[in-house]
Design a protein around this motif. Structure first.
Motif, short mmCIF file in Angstrom:
data_model
loop_
_atom_site.label_atom_id
_atom_site.label_comp_id
_atom_site.label_asym_id
_atom_site.label_seq_id
_atom_site.Cartn_x
_atom_site.Cartn_y
_atom_site.Cartn_z
N PRO A 1 0.87 -0.93 -0.32
CA PRO A 1 -0.22 -0.12 -0.25
C PRO A 1 0.76 1.36 -0.03
N LEU A 2 2.15 1.41 0.72
CA LEU A 2 2.63 2.47 0.62
C LEU A 2 3.13 3.07 -1.13
N THR A 3 3.54 2.22 -1.66
CA THR A 3 4.32 2.65 -2.48
C THR A 3 3.31 2.22 -4.14
N GLU A 4 2.29 1.87 -3.94
CA GLU A 4 1.03 1.32 -4.65
C GLU A 4 0.44 2.58 -4.84
N THR A 5 0.13 3.04 -3.77
CA THR A 5 -0.56 4.13 -3.43
C THR A 5 -0.25 5.36 -4.14
N GLY A 6 1.37 5.50 -4.21
CA GLY A 6 1.82 6.87 -4.88
C GLY A 6 1.84 8.03 -3.22
N ILE A 7 1.29 7.87 -1.73
CA ILE A 7 0.56 8.46 -0.82
C ILE A 7 2.25 9.09 -0.90
N LEU A 8 3.51 7.90 -1.04
CA LEU A 8 4.93 8.38 -0.31
C LEU A 8 5.24 10.21 -1.44
N SER A 9 4.50 10.09 -2.16
CA SER A 9 3.94 11.97 -3.42
C SER A 9 4.25 12.61 -2.69
N GLU A 10 2.63 12.22 -1.53
CA GLU A 10 2.49 13.33 -0.36
C GLU A 10 3.83 14.36 0.15
N PHE A 11 5.00 13.35 0.48
CA PHE A 11 6.35 14.16 1.68
C PHE A 11 7.50 15.14 -0.01
N THR A 12 7.21 13.69 -1.07
CA THR A 12 8.39 14.48 -1.93
C THR A 12 8.14 15.65 -3.23
N LEU B 1 8.69 6.24 -15.73
CA LEU B 1 7.56 6.03 -15.89
C LEU B 1 7.77 4.80 -14.66
N GLU B 2 8.02 4.19 -14.52
CA GLU B 2 8.82 3.60 -12.42
C GLU B 2 8.26 4.02 -11.60
N HIS B 3 7.97 5.66 -11.92
CA HIS B 3 7.22 6.75 -10.12
C HIS B 3 5.61 6.62 -10.71
N ALA B 4 4.98 5.96 -11.52
CA ALA B 4 3.54 6.27 -12.45
C ALA B 4 2.80 6.47 -10.77
N ALA B 5 2.76 5.51 -9.85
CA ALA B 5 2.58 5.16 -8.73
C ALA B 5 2.66 7.24 -7.71
N GLU B 6 2.97 7.38 -7.82
CA GLU B 6 3.87 8.65 -7.18
C GLU B 6 3.17 9.74 -8.19
N GLY B 7 3.06 9.38 -9.39
CA GLY B 7 2.04 10.97 -10.18
C GLY B 7 0.52 10.31 -10.69
N TYR B 8 0.57 9.09 -10.26
CA TYR B 8 -1.13 8.98 -10.15
C TYR B 8 -1.64 9.83 -9.02
N HIS B 9 -1.22 9.37 -7.43
CA HIS B 9 -1.17 10.44 -6.73
C HIS B 9 -1.28 11.83 -6.19
#
Ligand SMILES: [Zn+2]
Ligand SMILES: [Zn+2]
Lengths: 200, 382
Positions: free
Chosen positions: A135-146, B355-363
């Motif tokens: 869930p940590l990597t697949e929800t992309g939630i880490l982008s909240e920090f970056t 592309l590897e960072h697609a999940a961060e991109g989507y969020h």
């Protein structure tokens, strides 16, 4: 009534604040497509556009495995996607949904339900693989920090925060209800076991 | 190959997949050099589009290089740099013959109401999309076009959907000289719709959104007046007041079913899933256009019912126009506008993400972090 009535209450044209000449000065390309004839989708239907097709009816793609289709189609279309064939319980549900036409709510609601079954099942199955869901990597939630998650949210009037405030209720709600039901069921079972024990 | 893959609502990851193969003699396989995440991808990402299967690769906006061609492909060769419209279409059916490429009847077995779209669920044909290293492109002689030498690759990506769709939205409005045009939604499509409205001779262009950074872009990029609906109790009243109580001549809904704004719509659509998405932007459009005016809809809506104020549309005598954009039909004219310098689509790109960072991109895109307007996904060096 002391106010002067505005446009729609009166006959005649409304007043334009900026003239076309002023706009032409200020905005690059203003009026380039003023003539509807220069707009590519006018008229809507045209028979004179070359498409590049060199067939009247396309050759048919091979159907390597049974392919579901809308019953509103006469036959399987000559070309179709092959990305994720039907499989498992969600596949059976989807196959069933395609018995209904697109006009029927059942068609779409069963498909949406199958999507949830597919997501839940795939999530569980992933734990049996070398690549479990994370869930940590697949929800992309880490982008909240970056990606400035904090500053993107606070100090700005954000309409979607209204919905976000309630989201936990709807997301967590079913889990809380399920936990309560499980607890109640466990209590019933425990009481039954105790009753048997005292009778014995 | 590496590929973005859907894992369920709000979850995507990048994983290894087989390189797609030629399934039909007119297929091509294209190696993707850049793809974009689109606002309508969020409808899939949020799990609102029926028959979005786990394992699907999204991405209907992409450019790349031809890697392989099927036996009947005549107009493309390996090594060609191509831009690919988001519509998959045959070029010869009843609808294609009339120029209605987005309504092709030969490519989507799963539904008759919508044509084929790359990476847009099985409801749109079950094709994988371009947020991957490679993608299958059906009817290679029909859809793709060589990227002209003078054209920037990033401009080409935006020509695969966002720009033509925005321009098409303005066309559907039937704008006449001096018209007041209101655009709901300051995402890429809304920005391009606003800019295109000027090309068609609008006298006043107003863009409505709730995110200040997007409205800033609407002012600088699209020369529009802007209104932040979050600052008003009732945006429709404000639209009426600013148009002398007449209402706008044309309103363009460039927000679609992911629109924020109404608490009730948000709860019944996004949270309770009682609707196929929130039609709040569409309802505002119906309310703020003048009687006998035109509402143009190019925001994405799914097939499931939504609570739309149809009675008001009837009583006001509105013209409602809508469709998916037949992208390639727009290209010749849009190419001219790019060359004249009237349009520079890549100006709205805010993020370039591996592309590897697609999940961060989507969020990031879904939560509107980091002033994101248009993110590109770049497959790793190949
Ligand atoms: Zn798009
Ligand atoms: Zn067709």
């Amino acid at each position: 009534m002391s106010e002067t009535p505005s446009t729609p209450y009166l006959a005649g044209q409304g007043q334009r604040k900026v003239s076309s000449d002023q706009l032409r000065q200020r905005i690059p390309g203003w009026g380039a497509d003023l003539d509807p004839g220069d707009r590519p989708s006018v008229p809507k239907e045209r028979m004179d556009l070359p498409t590049g097709a060199h067939w009247d009816f396309p050759e048919r793609q091979e159907e390597r495995q049974p392919r579901e289709r809308s019953i509103e189609h006469q036959f399987l279309t000559p070309v179709f996607g092959t990305s994720v064939p039907l499989k498992g319980l969600s596949g059976s549900m989807r196959r069933y949904a395609y018995k209904y036409s697109e006009a029927r709510a059942a068609h779409w609601l069963i498909l949406i339900a199958a999507d949830r079954v597919d997501a839940g099942g795939s999530h569980l199955r992933s734990f049996l693989t070398l690549h479990p869901d994370n869930p940590l990597t697949e929800t992309g939630i880490l982008s909240e920090f970056t990606r400035h998650g904090i500053s993107s949210r606070f100090g700005k009037k954000r309409a979607d925060l209204k919905g976000q405030a309630l989201a936990p209720v709807f997301v967590a709600g079913p889990w809380i209800l399920a936990a309560a039901a499980a607890f109640a069921a466990a209590r019933v079972l425990a009481r039954a076991a105790r009753n048997r024990a005292t009778r014995a | 190959m590496r590929s973005m893959v859907y894992r369920g609502p709000y979850k995507v990851r990048v994983e290894e997949k087989d390189i797609p193969r030629i399934e039909h003699p007119n297929d091509a396989i294209v190696r993707v050099t850049a793809s974009a995440i689109c606002g309508s991808d969020l409808h899939l990402y949020h799990g609102m589009m029926p028959d979005t299967r786990v394992g699907t690769t999204f991405g209907h906006e992409f450019v790349g290089v031809v890697h392989e061609v099927g036996s009947s492909v005549e107009h493309l060769s390996v090594g060609d740099r191509v831009m690919v419209p988001f519509n998959i279409y045959c070029g010869s059916c009843y609808f294609c013959e009339r120029g209605l490429y987005s309504n092709c009847h030969n490519v989507n077995p799963n539904a008759t109401a919508v044509g084929g779209i790359y990476g847009y669920s099985h409801t749109c044909g079950g094709y994988d999309g371009g947020q991957a290293e490679f993608v299958r492109v059906p009817f290679a002689d029909v859809g793709p076009t060589l990227i002209p030498d003078w054209m920037d690759e990033e401009d080409a990506v935006l020509l695969t959907d966002a720009l033509p769709t925005g321009y098409f939205g303005a066309q559907l409005g039937g704008i006449s000289e001096g018209d007041t045009v209101v655009v709901f939604g300051a995402g890429p499509v809304g920005l391009f719709a606003a800019k295109s409205s000027w090309l068609m001779g609008a006298g006043r262009v107003i863009v409505v959104d709730h995110l200040e950074y997007r409205l800033e872009k609407a002012r600088t990029f699209a020369h529009a007046e802007t209104w932040n609906f979050a600052e008003y109790e009732d945006i429709v009243v404000e639209m009426k007041k600013t148009t002398d109580y007449l209402g706008a001549d044309v309103v363009i809904d460039a927000a679609g079913a992911e629109a924020d704004g109404s608490f009730l719509q948000n709860v019944t659509a996004s949270q309770l899933k009682l609707q196929g998405g929130s039609p709040v932007a569409l309802n505002w459009a119906i309310d703020s256009v003048r009687k006998a005016g035109t509402v143009s809809v190019v925001g994405a809506y799914g097939p499931i019912f939504s609570a739309v104020k149809f009675g008001d549309a009837l009583n006001k005598g509105l013209t409602l126009r809508m469709n998916q954009c037949p992208v390639k039909r727009q290209w010749p004219r849009l190419f001219e506008h790019l060359r004249s310098g009237y349009l520079k689509p890549s100006d709205i790109i805010t993020h370039r993400i591996p592309l590897e960072h697609a999940a961060e991109g989507y969020h990031m895109f879904s939560a509107k972090l980091d002033n994101c307007i248009k993110p590109l996904l770049i497959p790793s060096a190949y």
